[in-house]
Design a protein around this motif. Structure first.
Motif, PDB file in Angstrom:
ATOM      1  N   THR A  50       0.906  -1.338  -0.023  1.00  0.00           N
ATOM      2  CA  THR A  50      -0.119  -0.073   0.046  1.00  0.00           C
ATOM      3  C   THR A  50       0.769   1.313   0.001  1.00  0.00           C
ATOM      4  N   THR A  53     -10.213   3.117  -3.492  1.00  0.00           N
ATOM      5  CA  THR A  53      -9.409   3.005  -2.186  1.00  0.00           C
ATOM      6  C   THR A  53      -8.560   3.828  -1.792  1.00  0.00           C
ATOM      7  N   ASP A  96      -2.748   4.810   3.743  1.00  0.00           N
ATOM      8  CA  ASP A  96      -3.742   4.106   4.548  1.00  0.00           C
ATOM      9  C   ASP A  96      -2.508   3.553   5.465  1.00  0.00           C
ATOM     10  N   SER A 149      -2.955   0.169   6.981  1.00  0.00           N
ATOM     11  CA  SER A 149      -3.207  -1.037   6.250  1.00  0.00           C
ATOM     12  C   SER A 149      -2.330  -2.239   6.577  1.00  0.00           C
ATOM     13  N   ASN A 171       0.926  -2.596   3.936  1.00  0.00           N
ATOM     14  CA  ASN A 171       1.923  -1.674   4.206  1.00  0.00           C
ATOM     15  C   ASN A 171       3.379  -2.666   4.248  1.00  0.00           C
ATOM     16  N   PHE A 231      -8.166  -5.298   9.992  1.00  0.00           N
ATOM     17  CA  PHE A 231      -8.141  -4.474   8.571  1.00  0.00           C
ATOM     18  C   PHE A 231      -8.688  -3.234   8.591  1.00  0.00           C
ATOM     19  N   THR A 232      -8.148  -2.141   7.865  1.00  0.00           N
ATOM     20  CA  THR A 232      -8.639  -0.864   7.733  1.00  0.00           C
ATOM     21  C   THR A 232      -9.870  -1.200   6.908  1.00  0.00           C
ATOM     22  N   GLY A 240     -10.066   0.760   4.297  1.00  0.00           N
ATOM     23  CA  GLY A 240      -9.387   0.453   2.887  1.00  0.00           C
ATOM     24  C   GLY A 240      -9.043  -0.851   2.204  1.00  0.00           C
ATOM     25  N   ASP A 241      -8.454  -1.754   3.359  1.00  0.00           N
ATOM     26  CA  ASP A 241      -8.300  -3.012   3.081  1.00  0.00           C
ATOM     27  C   ASP A 241      -9.431  -3.732   2.854  1.00  0.00           C
TER      28      ASP A 241
END
Length: 259
Positions: free
Chosen positions: A215, A226, A230, A233, A236, A245-246, A248-249
């Motif tokens: 990410t 997305t 982040d 994430s 990363n 998880f975020t 975004g994930d």
């Protein structure tokens, strides 16, 4: 007995033939010697076109390692490079249009994972936890399971030992024919990580096997919708304590593997 002029003629012809074959052999030798270098250059160009840093691309005998923990076999990378060259030339497009391959519907609802017997209990716990993490993402068709036989396995998890190396674990990306990454290798040098960090690391590596890039780096193609940043994430390129998880994930997984 041939006349001298005829003998001379044959001698000249023979010399020309020898020179010709020698030249062809030398040409073939030069071509064969140059091919691997050209092939590696083309593959490097393909990888850098995806955003990978050239300085973080390492070619080994039968595979390439990028960004320390992403692995591709050389045959797979060669095939991707051929496809990329065709697309650049305006040739037929393949079904995958994102430069980053993901798992086809044939496999993505049950990614079977086999754990080698040498993997310690603490890492086995992390592997099971990582499987549970990905299975718990709502709104996707993605599913994973741990199997007890190597027969029909899609992803194998095994131990490596690389003291002093920075990678905690590393994984193959999905293949161009839609299969999950073939393996995840864990570096025994990091056996002392906390359980939470182990869980984060394995969840991250399974992310690579299903097609996610880092990410916080520029390789691969950004998934529309997305976040471009982040900080927490799971994908990363550094290991945190697992905190889930975020958003975004989750969204990225729902986009790649919708129900």
């Amino acid at each position: 007995m041939y006349p001298k002029k005829i003998q001379l003629k044959y001698a000249i012809c023979l010399a020309l033939l020898v020179a010709l074959f020698s030249s062809c052999a030398q040409k073939d030798k030069s071509t064969n010697e140059a091919a691997p270098e050209a092939s590696i250059q083309e593959m490097t160009n393909y990888l850098t076109s995806l955003g990978f840093d050239k300085q973080k691309i390492v070619f080994e005998a039968d595979r390439v390692i990028v960004e320390s923990d992403i692995i591709m076999t050389l045959p797979e990378l060669q095939q991707r490079t051929i496809t990329w060259n065709k697309e650049k030339a305006g040739g037929p497009q393949t079904e995958q249009r994102r430069n980053t391959y993901i798992i086809s519907n044939t496999y993505n609802n049950n990614v079977r994972i086999f754990i080698e017997s040498s993997v310690p209990t603490a890492w086995r716990t992390a592997i099971q936890g990582a499987v549970n993490n990905w299975n718990a993402v709502n709104g996707t068709r993605l599913g994973m399971s741990i199997i007890t036989s190597a027969s029909g396995v899609y992803t194998r998890v095994f131990m490596g030992n690389a003291p002093g190396q920075s990678w905690i674990a590393r994984a193959y990306l999905p293949t161009s024919n839609g299969r999950p990454g073939v393996s995840v290798e864990i570096n025994a040098y990091f056996n002392t990580l906390s359980a939470s960090q182990k869980l984060f690391a394995i969840t991250h590596e399974f992310g690579h096997t299903i097609g996610f890039h880092h990410t916080n780096q520029t390789s691969g193609t950004h998934i529309p919708g997305t976040p471009t940043v982040d900080a927490n994430s799971v994908m990363n390129s550094f290991v945190l304590n697992w905190a889930g998880f975020t958003s975004g994930d989750v969204l990225a997984t729902q986009i790649l593997y919708p129900q």
